[in-house]
Write a protein that holds these residues in place. Structure first.
Motif, PDB file in Angstrom:
ATOM      1  N   LYS A 114       0.848  -1.189   0.000  1.00 38.85           N
ATOM      2  CA  LYS A 114       0.000   0.000   0.000  1.00 38.85           C
ATOM      3  C   LYS A 114       0.887   1.244   0.000  1.00 38.85           C
ATOM      4  O   LYS A 114       1.809   1.365   0.809  1.00 38.85           O
ATOM      5  CB  LYS A 114      -0.905  -0.019   1.224  1.00 38.85           C
ATOM      6  N   THR A 115       0.575   2.190  -0.890  1.00 37.66           N
ATOM      7  CA  THR A 115       1.360   3.413  -1.016  1.00 37.66           C
ATOM      8  C   THR A 115       1.171   4.302   0.204  1.00 37.66           C
ATOM      9  O   THR A 115       0.047   4.611   0.595  1.00 37.66           O
ATOM     10  CB  THR A 115       0.949   4.182  -2.288  1.00 37.66           C
ATOM     11  N   LYS A 116       2.294   4.709   0.798  1.00 37.74           N
ATOM     12  CA  LYS A 116       2.268   5.625   1.946  1.00 37.74           C
ATOM     13  C   LYS A 116       2.287   7.077   1.484  1.00 37.74           C
ATOM     14  O   LYS A 116       1.573   7.911   2.004  1.00 37.74           O
ATOM     15  CB  LYS A 116       3.470   5.376   2.860  1.00 37.74           C
ATOM     16  N   ALA A 117       3.159   7.366   0.487  1.00 38.64           N
ATOM     17  CA  ALA A 117       3.298   8.742   0.004  1.00 38.64           C
ATOM     18  C   ALA A 117       3.983   8.750  -1.358  1.00 38.64           C
ATOM     19  O   ALA A 117       4.728   7.834  -1.691  1.00 38.64           O
ATOM     20  CB  ALA A 117       4.109   9.570   0.992  1.00 38.64           C
ATOM     21  N   THR A 118       3.704   9.796  -2.122  1.00 41.50           N
ATOM     22  CA  THR A 118       4.408  10.016  -3.385  1.00 41.50           C
ATOM     23  C   THR A 118       4.999  11.426  -3.351  1.00 41.50           C
ATOM     24  O   THR A 118       4.446  12.318  -2.719  1.00 41.50           O
ATOM     25  CB  THR A 118       3.470   9.886  -4.604  1.00 41.50           C
ATOM     26  N   PHE A 119       6.104  11.589  -4.043  1.00 41.24           N
ATOM     27  CA  PHE A 119       6.813  12.859  -4.047  1.00 41.24           C
ATOM     28  C   PHE A 119       7.301  13.154  -5.458  1.00 41.24           C
ATOM     29  O   PHE A 119       7.551  12.233  -6.234  1.00 41.24           O
ATOM     30  CB  PHE A 119       8.019  12.820  -3.106  1.00 41.24           C
ATOM     31  N   SER A 120       7.457  14.426  -5.766  1.00 45.67           N
ATOM     32  CA  SER A 120       7.984  14.833  -7.065  1.00 45.67           C
ATOM     33  C   SER A 120       8.746  16.140  -6.898  1.00 45.67           C
ATOM     34  O   SER A 120       8.285  17.050  -6.214  1.00 45.67           O
ATOM     35  CB  SER A 120       6.842  15.003  -8.061  1.00 45.67           C
ATOM     36  N   VAL A 121       9.901  16.215  -7.545  1.00 52.47           N
ATOM     37  CA  VAL A 121      10.736  17.415  -7.487  1.00 52.47           C
ATOM     38  C   VAL A 121      11.229  17.730  -8.894  1.00 52.47           C
ATOM     39  O   VAL A 121      11.680  16.829  -9.605  1.00 52.47           O
ATOM     40  CB  VAL A 121      11.951  17.208  -6.551  1.00 52.47           C
ATOM     41  N   THR A 122      11.135  18.992  -9.290  1.00 50.98           N
ATOM     42  CA  THR A 122      11.675  19.441 -10.562  1.00 50.98           C
ATOM     43  C   THR A 122      12.810  20.416 -10.286  1.00 50.98           C
ATOM     44  O   THR A 122      12.653  21.353  -9.504  1.00 50.98           O
ATOM     45  CB  THR A 122      10.591  20.134 -11.417  1.00 50.98           C
ATOM     46  N   GLU A 123      13.929  20.180 -10.918  1.00 51.01           N
ATOM     47  CA  GLU A 123      15.103  21.029 -10.743  1.00 51.01           C
ATOM     48  C   GLU A 123      15.519  21.565 -12.108  1.00 51.01           C
ATOM     49  O   GLU A 123      15.647  20.809 -13.069  1.00 51.01           O
ATOM     50  CB  GLU A 123      16.237  20.216 -10.110  1.00 51.01           C
ATOM     51  N   LYS A 124      15.708  22.888 -12.197  1.00 52.87           N
ATOM     52  CA  LYS A 124      16.122  23.538 -13.445  1.00 52.87           C
ATOM     53  C   LYS A 124      17.463  24.222 -13.238  1.00 52.87           C
ATOM     54  O   LYS A 124      17.775  24.661 -12.129  1.00 52.87           O
ATOM     55  CB  LYS A 124      15.119  24.613 -13.856  1.00 52.87           C
ATOM     56  N   MET A 125      18.203  24.354 -14.322  1.00 47.88           N
ATOM     57  CA  MET A 125      19.444  25.110 -14.268  1.00 47.88           C
ATOM     58  C   MET A 125      19.091  26.581 -14.026  1.00 47.88           C
ATOM     59  O   MET A 125      18.139  27.099 -14.617  1.00 47.88           O
ATOM     60  CB  MET A 125      20.215  24.967 -15.581  1.00 47.88           C
ATOM     61  N   LYS A 126      19.819  27.241 -13.163  1.00 47.47           N
ATOM     62  CA  LYS A 126      19.587  28.652 -12.867  1.00 47.47           C
ATOM     63  C   LYS A 126      19.853  29.492 -14.115  1.00 47.47           C
ATOM     64  O   LYS A 126      20.698  29.165 -14.934  1.00 47.47           O
ATOM     65  CB  LYS A 126      20.500  29.116 -11.737  1.00 47.47           C
ATOM     66  N   MET A 151      23.519  17.787 -16.215  1.00 43.10           N
ATOM     67  CA  MET A 151      22.360  16.946 -15.920  1.00 43.10           C
ATOM     68  C   MET A 151      22.588  16.127 -14.654  1.00 43.10           C
ATOM     69  O   MET A 151      21.683  15.964 -13.843  1.00 43.10           O
ATOM     70  CB  MET A 151      22.045  16.017 -17.096  1.00 43.10           C
ATOM     71  N   GLU A 152      23.786  15.634 -14.483  1.00 42.96           N
ATOM     72  CA  GLU A 152      24.099  14.860 -13.279  1.00 42.96           C
ATOM     73  C   GLU A 152      23.999  15.736 -12.036  1.00 42.96           C
ATOM     74  O   GLU A 152      23.509  15.292 -10.995  1.00 42.96           O
ATOM     75  CB  GLU A 152      25.481  14.225 -13.407  1.00 42.96           C
ATOM     76  N   TYR A 153      24.452  16.972 -12.140  1.00 44.44           N
ATOM     77  CA  TYR A 153      24.350  17.911 -11.029  1.00 44.44           C
ATOM     78  C   TYR A 153      22.882  18.188 -10.687  1.00 44.44           C
ATOM     79  O   TYR A 153      22.495  18.164  -9.527  1.00 44.44           O
ATOM     80  CB  TYR A 153      25.080  19.221 -11.374  1.00 44.44           C
ATOM     81  N   LEU A 154      22.060  18.444 -11.724  1.00 42.43           N
ATOM     82  CA  LEU A 154      20.637  18.684 -11.499  1.00 42.43           C
ATOM     83  C   LEU A 154      19.968  17.458 -10.882  1.00 42.43           C
ATOM     84  O   LEU A 154      19.106  17.588 -10.007  1.00 42.43           O
ATOM     85  CB  LEU A 154      19.934  19.061 -12.804  1.00 42.43           C
ATOM     86  N   LEU A 155      20.359  16.276 -11.323  1.00 46.11           N
ATOM     87  CA  LEU A 155      19.811  15.043 -10.762  1.00 46.11           C
ATOM     88  C   LEU A 155      20.149  14.923  -9.276  1.00 46.11           C
ATOM     89  O   LEU A 155      19.277  14.613  -8.457  1.00 46.11           O
ATOM     90  CB  LEU A 155      20.322  13.820 -11.517  1.00 46.11           C
ATOM     91  N   CYS A 156      21.379  15.200  -8.926  1.00 46.37           N
ATOM     92  CA  CYS A 156      21.784  15.141  -7.512  1.00 46.37           C
ATOM     93  C   CYS A 156      21.011  16.151  -6.679  1.00 46.37           C
ATOM     94  O   CYS A 156      20.538  15.830  -5.590  1.00 46.37           O
ATOM     95  CB  CYS A 156      23.285  15.374  -7.372  1.00 46.37           C
ATOM     96  N   GLN A 157      20.870  17.364  -7.189  1.00 46.27           N
ATOM     97  CA  GLN A 157      20.117  18.399  -6.472  1.00 46.27           C
ATOM     98  C   GLN A 157      18.658  17.972  -6.280  1.00 46.27           C
ATOM     99  O   GLN A 157      18.093  18.147  -5.204  1.00 46.27           O
ATOM    100  CB  GLN A 157      20.167  19.725  -7.233  1.00 46.27           C
ATOM    101  N   ALA A 158      18.048  17.434  -7.325  1.00 44.13           N
ATOM    102  CA  ALA A 158      16.655  16.991  -7.232  1.00 44.13           C
ATOM    103  C   ALA A 158      16.509  15.847  -6.231  1.00 44.13           C
ATOM    104  O   ALA A 158      15.553  15.821  -5.450  1.00 44.13           O
ATOM    105  CB  ALA A 158      16.142  16.560  -8.601  1.00 44.13           C
ATOM    106  N   CYS A 159      17.456  14.931  -6.215  1.00 43.57           N
ATOM    107  CA  CYS A 159      17.389  13.797  -5.283  1.00 43.57           C
ATOM    108  C   CYS A 159      17.557  14.246  -3.838  1.00 43.57           C
ATOM    109  O   CYS A 159      16.894  13.723  -2.937  1.00 43.57           O
ATOM    110  CB  CYS A 159      18.427  12.741  -5.653  1.00 43.57           C
ATOM    111  N   VAL A 160      18.416  15.221  -3.607  1.00 36.88           N
ATOM    112  CA  VAL A 160      18.595  15.752  -2.247  1.00 36.88           C
ATOM    113  C   VAL A 160      17.286  16.390  -1.770  1.00 36.88           C
ATOM    114  O   VAL A 160      16.847  16.154  -0.632  1.00 36.88           O
ATOM    115  CB  VAL A 160      19.764  16.765  -2.205  1.00 36.88           C
ATOM    116  N   LYS A 161      16.637  17.173  -2.629  1.00 38.92           N
ATOM    117  CA  LYS A 161      15.366  17.791  -2.261  1.00 38.92           C
ATOM    118  C   LYS A 161      14.280  16.739  -2.051  1.00 38.92           C
ATOM    119  O   LYS A 161      13.451  16.854  -1.153  1.00 38.92           O
ATOM    120  CB  LYS A 161      14.928  18.790  -3.329  1.00 38.92           C
ATOM    121  N   LEU A 162      14.298  15.709  -2.882  1.00 36.08           N
ATOM    122  CA  LEU A 162      13.334  14.624  -2.765  1.00 36.08           C
ATOM    123  C   LEU A 162      13.485  13.894  -1.421  1.00 36.08           C
ATOM    124  O   LEU A 162      12.505  13.643  -0.717  1.00 36.08           O
ATOM    125  CB  LEU A 162      13.505  13.650  -3.918  1.00 36.08           C
ATOM    126  N   LEU A 163      14.721  13.597  -1.062  1.00 36.85           N
ATOM    127  CA  LEU A 163      14.989  12.927   0.215  1.00 36.85           C
ATOM    128  C   LEU A 163      14.603  13.801   1.406  1.00 36.85           C
ATOM    129  O   LEU A 163      14.081  13.303   2.417  1.00 36.85           O
ATOM    130  CB  LEU A 163      16.455  12.520   0.306  1.00 36.85           C
TER     131      LEU A 163
END
Length: 170
Positions: A114-126, A151-163
């Motif tokens: 059973k799903t407890k929660a869903t999350f989504s984060v969008t990260e753009k280059m400044k 792209m790898e940097y944006l992915l890391c930033q998005a994952c940190v915010k997601l966590l």
């Protein structure tokens, strides 16, 4: 003593699925992402997800507890950024878009699914970083102004915010 009784047991978190949704937009044909060392940008981003989320796999849990959770992570959308000159007769129009990535996750119970929660984060280059990339030698000669490292940097930033969002929710 009362605080010890009221304290919840922290759940164990295991890794479920890591995926990159294949792109179907028009921009994928216009971007000069290229394949470096026989690896597409999709594959490189998935490999980075594996490195970022180094959790034990849910399928290897022998004795699941009631509080155990599973984390599924996917890259829902991404664009690596581009600048194009489009000729319209005598006029010329410059079209550009910034690198952007959207990472989504689902946290669910290992036992009940059973799903407890869903999350989504969008990260753009400044914008300042984006404009700075355009006016480099690589950008001026239209030789891939945006590289995988962006792209790898944006992915890391998005994952940190997601966590961080997931941690607040738990």
């Amino acid at each position: 003593m009362l605080s010890r009784l009221l304290r919840r047991e922290k759940p164990r978190v295991f890794l479920g699925t890591l995926a990159v949704v294949p792109r179907t937009d028009l921009k994928r044909h216009l971007e000069q992402e290229g394949i470096i060392e026989n690896e597409s940008l999709d594959e490189a981003l998935r490999r980075n997800l594996i490195e970022i989320f180094s959790l034990p796999l849910a399928q290897h849990v022998d004795a699941p507890l009631k509080s155990d959770l599973v984390l599924d992570v996917l890259i829902a959308r991404f664009q690596s950024g581009e600048i194009l000159d489009v000729g319209l007769g005598d006029a010329e129009l410059t079209i550009f878009w910034r690198p952007k990535i959207t990472v989504a996750s689902r946290l669910y119970s290992l036992q009940t699914r059973k799903t407890k929660a869903t999350f989504s984060v969008t990260e753009k280059m400044k914008w300042m970083q984006f404009m700075g990339r355009l006016f480099t030698w690589r950008g001026l000669f239209r030789s891939q102004p945006f590289v995988r490292a962006d792209m790898e940097y944006l992915l890391c930033q998005a994952c940190v915010k997601l966590l961080a969002r997931m941690q607040k929710a738990l």
